[in-house]
Every structure is written in structure tokens, then in C-alpha cells.
Design an enzyme around this catalytic site. Structure first.
Site, mmCIF file in Angstrom:
data_model
loop_
_atom_site.group_PDB
_atom_site.id
_atom_site.type_symbol
_atom_site.label_atom_id
_atom_site.label_comp_id
_atom_site.label_asym_id
_atom_site.label_seq_id
_atom_site.Cartn_x
_atom_site.Cartn_y
_atom_site.Cartn_z
ATOM 1 N N GLY A 1 -6.402 11.069 19.849
ATOM 2 C CA GLY A 1 -6.343 12.511 20.100
ATOM 3 C C GLY A 1 -5.393 12.882 21.224
ATOM 4 N N ILE A 2 -5.793 13.865 22.026
ATOM 5 C CA ILE A 2 -4.943 14.353 23.132
ATOM 6 C C ILE A 2 -4.684 13.222 24.130
ATOM 7 C CG2 ILE A 2 -4.943 15.912 25.122
ATOM 8 C CD1 ILE A 2 -6.508 17.943 23.282
ATOM 9 N N GLY A 3 -5.721 12.448 24.422
ATOM 10 C CA GLY A 3 -5.560 11.337 25.365
ATOM 11 C C GLY A 3 -4.598 10.280 24.844
ATOM 12 N N SER B 1 -10.956 23.521 28.212
ATOM 13 C CA SER B 1 -10.923 24.160 26.891
ATOM 14 C C SER B 1 -10.904 25.666 27.096
ATOM 15 C CB SER B 1 -12.172 23.801 26.090
ATOM 16 O OG SER B 1 -12.316 24.683 24.989
ATOM 17 N N GLY C 1 -10.351 8.495 27.835
ATOM 18 C CA GLY C 1 -10.187 8.896 26.435
ATOM 19 C C GLY C 1 -8.758 8.778 25.953
ATOM 20 N N TYR D 1 -21.052 23.321 25.286
ATOM 21 C CA TYR D 1 -19.656 22.882 25.458
ATOM 22 C C TYR D 1 -18.915 23.867 26.370
ATOM 23 C CZ TYR D 1 -14.884 21.510 24.117
ATOM 24 O OH TYR D 1 -13.572 21.094 24.127
ATOM 25 N N SER E 1 -7.639 6.629 23.983
ATOM 26 C CA SER E 1 -7.606 5.829 22.751
ATOM 27 C C SER E 1 -7.107 6.627 21.549
ATOM 28 C CB SER E 1 -8.993 5.249 22.453
ATOM 29 O OG SER E 1 -9.977 6.267 22.434
HETATM 30 P P1 NDP Z 1 -11.136 13.187 20.318
HETATM 31 O O1 NDP Z 1 -12.513 13.284 19.772
HETATM 32 O O2 NDP Z 1 -9.989 12.996 19.409
HETATM 33 O O3 NDP Z 1 -11.085 12.041 21.423
HETATM 34 C C1 NDP Z 1 -12.051 11.997 22.440
HETATM 35 C C2 NDP Z 1 -11.698 10.889 23.394
HETATM 36 O O4 NDP Z 1 -12.689 10.859 24.445
HETATM 37 C C3 NDP Z 1 -11.702 9.543 22.714
HETATM 38 O O5 NDP Z 1 -10.674 8.734 23.253
HETATM 39 C C4 NDP Z 1 -13.064 8.986 23.112
HETATM 40 O O6 NDP Z 1 -12.997 7.588 23.087
HETATM 41 C C5 NDP Z 1 -13.240 9.534 24.525
HETATM 42 N N1 NDP Z 1 -14.618 9.641 24.977
HETATM 43 C C6 NDP Z 1 -15.599 10.453 24.499
HETATM 44 N N2 NDP Z 1 -16.736 10.272 25.194
HETATM 45 C C7 NDP Z 1 -16.468 9.326 26.126
HETATM 46 C C8 NDP Z 1 -17.222 8.712 27.156
HETATM 47 N N3 NDP Z 1 -18.512 9.025 27.372
HETATM 48 N N4 NDP Z 1 -16.625 7.799 27.941
HETATM 49 C C9 NDP Z 1 -15.333 7.455 27.756
HETATM 50 N N5 NDP Z 1 -14.559 8.002 26.814
HETATM 51 C C10 NDP Z 1 -15.125 8.920 25.999
HETATM 52 O O7 NDP Z 1 -10.983 14.500 21.192
HETATM 53 P P2 NDP Z 1 -9.704 15.370 21.602
HETATM 54 O O8 NDP Z 1 -8.527 14.516 21.819
HETATM 55 O O9 NDP Z 1 -9.628 16.496 20.692
HETATM 56 O O10 NDP Z 1 -10.258 15.935 22.984
HETATM 57 C C11 NDP Z 1 -9.766 15.517 24.248
HETATM 58 C C12 NDP Z 1 -10.182 16.576 25.257
HETATM 59 O O11 NDP Z 1 -9.631 17.821 24.856
HETATM 60 C C13 NDP Z 1 -11.696 16.783 25.341
HETATM 61 O O12 NDP Z 1 -12.077 16.955 26.682
HETATM 62 C C14 NDP Z 1 -11.915 18.061 24.553
HETATM 63 O O13 NDP Z 1 -13.056 18.749 24.983
HETATM 64 C C15 NDP Z 1 -10.637 18.809 24.871
HETATM 65 N N6 NDP Z 1 -10.308 19.861 23.915
HETATM 66 C C16 NDP Z 1 -10.074 19.562 22.583
HETATM 67 C C17 NDP Z 1 -9.796 20.579 21.684
HETATM 68 C C18 NDP Z 1 -9.555 20.329 20.229
HETATM 69 O O14 NDP Z 1 -9.527 21.304 19.466
HETATM 70 N N7 NDP Z 1 -9.336 19.104 19.787
HETATM 71 C C19 NDP Z 1 -9.732 21.976 22.135
HETATM 72 C C20 NDP Z 1 -9.968 22.166 23.528
HETATM 73 C C21 NDP Z 1 -10.246 21.136 24.378
HETATM 74 P P3 NDP Z 1 -14.177 6.651 22.560
HETATM 75 O O15 NDP Z 1 -14.834 7.345 21.419
HETATM 76 O O16 NDP Z 1 -13.533 5.369 22.244
HETATM 77 O O17 NDP Z 1 -15.041 6.562 23.768
#
Ligand code: NDP
Length: 234
Positions: free
Chosen positions: A12-14, A129, A8, A142, A10
Site C-alpha cells: 500500500g502507501i507504505g 486520513s 507498514g 477510525y 510492506s
Molecule cells: P494497507 O492495508 O494497504 O496496508 C497497511 C499496512 O499497515 C500494511 O503494511 C500492514 O502490514 C501494516 N500494519 C497494519 N497493522 C499493523 C500493526 N499493528 N503493526 C505493524 N504494521 C501494521 O493500508 P494503506 O496503505 O491503505 O494505509 C496506510 C495508511 O494510510 C493507514 O494509516 C491508513 O489509515 C491511511 N489511509 C489510507 C487510505 C486509503 O484509502 N487506502 C485513506 C486515508 C488514510 P502487515 O499487515 O504486514 O502488518
């Protein structure tokens, strides 16, 4: 150059992690559903991979190692959330959330551990989380998936410590990414008011904590779930 493998990366946090580690001399491989095979930009190799699928993960991890060398740091970050009443979730919701949030960690860790054990070093990190620690109303699936992440991280830390591998998680509070886009401004305002620091977190703040945990500065930290939540959960 050390190699970060992140799911992930691409956006957000990643995405913040990919930028931070690449900017600090890491070769970075990101696995995400949208990543184009072999698409390289800003020092990050993006590979298309669904972390739910163990075979795809094995193939992608092998490709990452071929391109960027043995994995020094794994960050299992990819995650999805679903909201609703517990009795309204479908079995498919259950599979999607568990297989992405916990299964992704299980698949990725399984693919990198043998290499890390052979090297006698490595760091495994997960993005959990705060709801995994305390549970959220209308986010039961979740919360459960992140609770599984926390327990797995603690168990792995005990199992892999003797092999020189540290294992930790960060546990963010509400962080301003696409994942929050389904929430109205009013709801975000309420969350901010309930947060002692009075705002949502930024993805870069979570990334900095992960960077610290991956570094030698955190050399005696393992098995910990580190809150990055502005004091929401104390
Ligand atoms: P985003 O929705 O912004 O990004 C999610 C990322 O995960 C994208 O890069 C997406 O890429 C990837 N992803 C999702 N499903 C899959 C899959 N099956 N295989 C491969 N890649 C996948 O989320 P955040 O950055 O907010 O979240 C990142 C982490 O932080 C998560 O684990 C989330 O649970 C956790 N978190 C977030 C919070 C928040 O408030 N934002 C709070 C607490 C925890 P693509 O769609 O291209 O596959």
C-alpha cells in the site's frame, strides 16, 4: 546514507514510500506484522513488529538503528480501519483501532525522539486520513483515531521545533490499496464521482508528498496536516 524508518512498509502507501525512498538513496527499515526478521530486499530491511506493542517497537527500533544507523525520517504509516455503526463496535475494536492508528505513532515517536533530539535534527511524519479532519459516517472509531493523530502531530511540532525536528502529517483521501478492497466497485465509483479530480488516489501520490515533506525543500513546514485527496475535502 539517510535512514527512513517506516511502519507498514510492506504494501500500500507504505510500500510505495519504501520503494521511493530506497530508490532515492535512503536506507529503509520497515516494521510490519508480516515482515520477517532480517528479510532484506530491494534496499529495504523488513522487521516483524506489531506497532501496538511498545516493547516490540523499542526492540525493533534498536535493531533498525544497529543495522541502518540513526533514524533521520520516521513515517508512522501502519493503520487499520473498521466500518460499522458506532453502537456496534466492541471494546476490542476500540483498542485495536486506537492502539494501531494512534498508539503506533505514540510508540514509534517515543522511541526515536531521544535520538533525534541528541542529533538536533530529524523529521517525523504520520499518515493520517481526511476522515480525521471531517469525520466519516460508519467510521467513527477510525475517524477518532486519525483526529488523535492530527492533534498529536501539531503538539509534537510545537514541542520539537526548538530541537530542529519538523513534524507533519499527510491526510489522504480514498487511495487504491488493500484497505479499499472491502469496498464494492459501485462504492468506489461514487467516491470517485464525489472527488473533483474524478478518481481514487494512487499510493505513489501520497508517497511523493511524504518524500517532499521529508526533504530540505520543506524546511519551513512543520505542524501541518497536508491533504492528498483529489479535492474531496476543501
Ligand atoms: P494497507 O492495508 O494497504 O496496508 C497497511 C499496512 O499497515 C500494511 O503494511 C500492514 O502490514 C501494516 N500494519 C497494519 N497493522 C499493523 C500493526 N499493528 N503493526 C505493524 N504494521 C501494521 O493500508 P494503506 O496503505 O491503505 O494505509 C496506510 C495508511 O494510510 C493507514 O494509516 C491508513 O489509515 C491511511 N489511509 C489510507 C487510505 C486509503 O484509502 N487506502 C485513506 C486515508 C488514510 P502487515 O499487515 O504486514 O502488518
Amino acid at each position: 546514507m539517510p535512514h527512513l524508518l517506516i511502519s507498514g512498509g510492506s504494501r500500500g502507501i507504505g510500500g510505495a514510500c519504501a520503494r521511493l525512498f530506497a530508490g532515492n538513496g535512503y536506507k529503509v527499515t520497515s516494521l510490519s506484522r508480516s515482515g520477517k526478521p532480517g528479510d532484506f530486499s530491494e534496499g529495504v530491511l523488513y522487521l516483524r513488529c506489531d506497532v501496538k506493542d511498545p516493547e516490540e517497537v523499542k526492540i525493533s527500533v534498536n535493531k533498525a538503528i544497529e543495522e541502518n544507523g540513526p533514524v533521520d525520517v520516521l513515517i508512522s504509516n501502519a493503520g487499520i480501519s473498521v466500518s460499522g455503526l458506532a453502537q456496534d463496535f466492541s471494546f476490542q475494536d476500540y483498542r485495536d483501532v486506537m492502539d494501531t492508528n494512534f498508539g503506533g505513532l505514540f510508540n514509534l515517536a517515543g522511541a526515536v525522539i531521544p535520538c533525534m533530539v541528541r542529533q538536533g535534527k530529524g523529521t517525523i511524519l504520520a499518515v493520517s486520513s481526511m476522515w480525521g479532519q471531517t469525520g466519516a459516517s460508519c467510521e467513527a472509531l477510525y475517524s477518532a483515531s486519525k483526529g488523535a493523530v492530527d492533534s498529536y502531530i501539531k503538539a509534537l511540532a510545537k514541542e520539537l521545533g526548538p530541537s530542529g525536528i519538523r513534524v507533519n502529517a499527510v491526510s489522504p483521501g480514498a487511495t487504491d490499496t488493500d484497505m479499499m478492497s472491502g469496498f464494492s466497485d459501485e462504492v468506489k465509483e461514487v467516491i470517485s464521482e464525489d472527488t473533483p479530480l474524478g478518481r481514487l488516489g494512487r499510493p505513489e501520490e501520497v508517497a511523493e508528498t511524504l518524500f517532499y515533506l521529508s526533504s530540505e525543500k520543506a524546511s519551513f513546514i512543520t505542524g501541518q496536516i497536508i491533504g492528498v485527496n483529489g479535492g474531496y475535502l476543501i
